[in-house]
Design a protein around this motif. Structure first.
Motif, PDB file in Angstrom:
ATOM      1  N   UNK A  26       0.908  -1.268   0.009  1.00 57.55           N
ATOM      2  CA  UNK A  26      -0.171   0.166   0.016  1.00 57.55           C
ATOM      3  C   UNK A  26       0.742   1.294   0.113  1.00 57.55           C
ATOM      4  N   UNK A  27       2.009   1.088   0.786  1.00 55.81           N
ATOM      5  CA  UNK A  27       3.037   2.471   0.994  1.00 55.81           C
ATOM      6  C   UNK A  27       3.514   2.585  -0.468  1.00 55.81           C
ATOM      7  N   UNK A  28       3.870   1.573  -1.055  1.00 58.02           N
ATOM      8  CA  UNK A  28       4.608   1.632  -2.421  1.00 58.02           C
ATOM      9  C   UNK A  28       3.987   2.348  -3.483  1.00 58.02           C
ATOM     10  N   UNK A  29       2.649   2.246  -3.574  1.00 53.93           N
ATOM     11  CA  UNK A  29       1.829   3.159  -4.392  1.00 53.93           C
ATOM     12  C   UNK A  29       1.696   4.624  -4.091  1.00 53.93           C
ATOM     13  N   UNK A  30       1.907   4.917  -3.218  1.00 56.62           N
ATOM     14  CA  UNK A  30       2.351   6.518  -2.742  1.00 56.62           C
ATOM     15  C   UNK A  30       3.706   6.861  -2.890  1.00 56.62           C
ATOM     16  N   UNK A  31       4.505   5.841  -3.179  1.00 59.09           N
ATOM     17  CA  UNK A  31       5.991   6.476  -3.406  1.00 59.09           C
ATOM     18  C   UNK A  31       6.447   6.335  -4.625  1.00 59.09           C
ATOM     19  N   UNK A  32       6.959   7.714  -5.061  1.00 57.04           N
ATOM     20  CA  UNK A  32       7.244   7.617  -6.595  1.00 57.04           C
ATOM     21  C   UNK A  32       8.713   7.387  -6.890  1.00 57.04           C
ATOM     22  N   UNK A  33       9.025   6.113  -6.672  1.00 54.47           N
ATOM     23  CA  UNK A  33      10.293   5.559  -7.021  1.00 54.47           C
ATOM     24  C   UNK A  33      10.134   4.134  -7.501  1.00 54.47           C
ATOM     25  N   UNK A  34      11.089   3.581  -8.471  1.00 49.94           N
ATOM     26  CA  UNK A  34      11.107   2.827  -9.003  1.00 49.94           C
ATOM     27  C   UNK A  34      11.588   1.617  -8.412  1.00 49.94           C
ATOM     28  N   UNK A  35      12.365   1.811  -7.638  1.00 51.52           N
ATOM     29  CA  UNK A  35      13.161   0.555  -6.647  1.00 51.52           C
ATOM     30  C   UNK A  35      12.345   0.657  -5.349  1.00 51.52           C
ATOM     31  N   UNK A  36      11.644  -0.122  -5.056  1.00 48.48           N
ATOM     32  CA  UNK A  36      11.203  -0.156  -3.498  1.00 48.48           C
ATOM     33  C   UNK A  36      11.069  -1.831  -3.198  1.00 48.48           C
ATOM     34  N   UNK A  37      11.955  -2.348  -2.250  1.00 46.19           N
ATOM     35  CA  UNK A  37      11.949  -3.416  -1.690  1.00 46.19           C
ATOM     36  C   UNK A  37      11.668  -3.564  -0.144  1.00 46.19           C
ATOM     37  N   UNK A  38      11.437  -4.716   0.164  1.00 45.39           N
ATOM     38  CA  UNK A  38      11.166  -4.877   1.699  1.00 45.39           C
ATOM     39  C   UNK A  38      11.809  -6.249   1.963  1.00 45.39           C
ATOM     40  N   UNK A  39      12.385  -6.033   3.486  1.00 45.49           N
ATOM     41  CA  UNK A  39      12.849  -6.940   3.854  1.00 45.49           C
ATOM     42  C   UNK A  39      12.659  -7.061   5.521  1.00 45.49           C
ATOM     43  N   UNK A 237       8.826   7.775   4.784  1.00 49.27           N
ATOM     44  CA  UNK A 237       9.875   7.311   3.470  1.00 49.27           C
ATOM     45  C   UNK A 237       9.945   8.404   2.718  1.00 49.27           C
ATOM     46  N   UNK A 238       9.046   9.446   2.658  1.00 50.05           N
ATOM     47  CA  UNK A 238       9.750  10.621   1.951  1.00 50.05           C
ATOM     48  C   UNK A 238      10.677  11.478   2.598  1.00 50.05           C
ATOM     49  N   UNK A 239      10.494  11.424   4.025  1.00 47.52           N
ATOM     50  CA  UNK A 239      11.482  12.093   4.770  1.00 47.52           C
ATOM     51  C   UNK A 239      12.953  11.463   4.291  1.00 47.52           C
ATOM     52  N   UNK A 240      12.899  10.049   4.391  1.00 41.60           N
ATOM     53  CA  UNK A 240      14.023   9.368   4.103  1.00 41.60           C
ATOM     54  C   UNK A 240      14.821   9.593   2.766  1.00 41.60           C
ATOM     55  N   UNK A 241      13.996   9.562   1.782  1.00 39.17           N
ATOM     56  CA  UNK A 241      14.525   9.788   0.278  1.00 39.17           C
ATOM     57  C   UNK A 241      14.837  11.356   0.326  1.00 39.17           C
TER      58      UNK A 241
END
Length: 272
Positions: A26-39, A237-241
């Motif tokens: 759900x979060x990925x859909x709101x972040x404008x970056x092509x590379x998003x991974x989870x661990x 996430x936006x803050x981190x970017x």
């Protein structure tokens, strides 16, 4: 190329892993970056090492580490940076930066109150709330959790909000239950301050079910992955970017930056 790596805690309960995965999607859909991974930090895969490798395989040269953690404690301060440190040698062309845990945020407190409302039981003058946290040996957790309880009390006029932890420093959940006979509240709303429905939630339910008390004990849904919690993750996430972009610019201008500087800018706290 900028990437985001979301780091969730992990659990042995499969349903908890799936909840975390769905939350990140759900979060990925709101972040404008092509590379998003989870661990996951522990107990599940992909590991942090695998998550970083997945980002690099897609062309990442800068990775913003976003912890899906409620409070700033040893996991954020030590465990995640310690897991990243050896990967710097493996991927020397990649720059790493660190985002903040969720922390004390009004939206999370609103989500807590919503959990109480969802119980369909009325808060009365002879009611109180018990917030149950995972717990930590880090004293900052006790301080921050106390502040969350205070804000819940003040924002919504709750007569009394107590806190307890499942382990670590601070008041113990088992002690709170053992002393319920001396508690004058007639109705107690129990809200687990947990993201996922794992073994800790089951332990809480079992302990309450075995308690022989006169009060009405209402176990509310955990904080969970509601929309307000999602809003906080997207903001972190936006803050981190943005932080990663600032660090990358500094590298270009000055030729270097340090791990401690990166963490300081991400958390706003000095790392000793």
């Amino acid at each position: 190329m900028q990437a985001v790596l979301y780091v969730a805690h992990g659990t042995r309960v499969a349903a908890g892993i799936e909840e975390a995965r769905a939350f990140v999607e759900r979060a990925k859909k709101r972040i404008r970056l092509p590379i998003q991974e989870m661990c996951f930090l522990e107990l599940a895969e992909p590991t942090i090492e695998q998550g970083v490798a997945n980002c690099v395989a897609q062309g990442a040269t800068s990775i913003a580490i976003v912890p899906i953690l409620l409070l700033t404690a040893n996991h954020a301060k030590e465990d995640i940076p310690d897991a990243i440190e050896p990967l710097k040698a493996r991927f020397p062309h990649v720059r790493f930066s660190y985002g903040k845990p969720f922390g004390i945020d009004r939206r999370l407190i609103l989500q807590l109150f919503q959990r109480i409302q969802e119980s369909h039981e009325k808060l009365t003058e002879d009611s109180e709330v018990l917030l149950i946290g995972r717990g930590s040996s880090d004293p900052a957790v006790l301080r921050d959790f106390t502040e969350i309880a205070t804000r819940l009390k003040l924002f919504f006029g709750v007569r009394n909000v107590n806190i307890a932890f499942l382990y670590g420093n601070g008041p113990k959940f088992e002690d709170y239950v053992a002393n319920l006979q001396q508690n004058r509240a007639k109705k107690i709303f129990i809200v687990p301050y947990l993201l996922f429905q794992g073994l800790l939630r089951k332990h809480i339910e079992k302990t309450i079910a075995e308690a022989e008390v006169e009060q009405q004990l209402i176990i509310c849904e955990s904080l969970g992955y509601g929309n307000k919690v999602l809003d906080v993750l997207v903001e972190r996430t936006n803050e981190a970017v943005v932080n990663a972009t600032n660090i990358n610019n500094e590298v270009i201008i000055h030729g270097f930056t340090s791990r401690k500087q990166s963490i300081y800018r991400a958390t706003g706290e000095a790392i000793k």
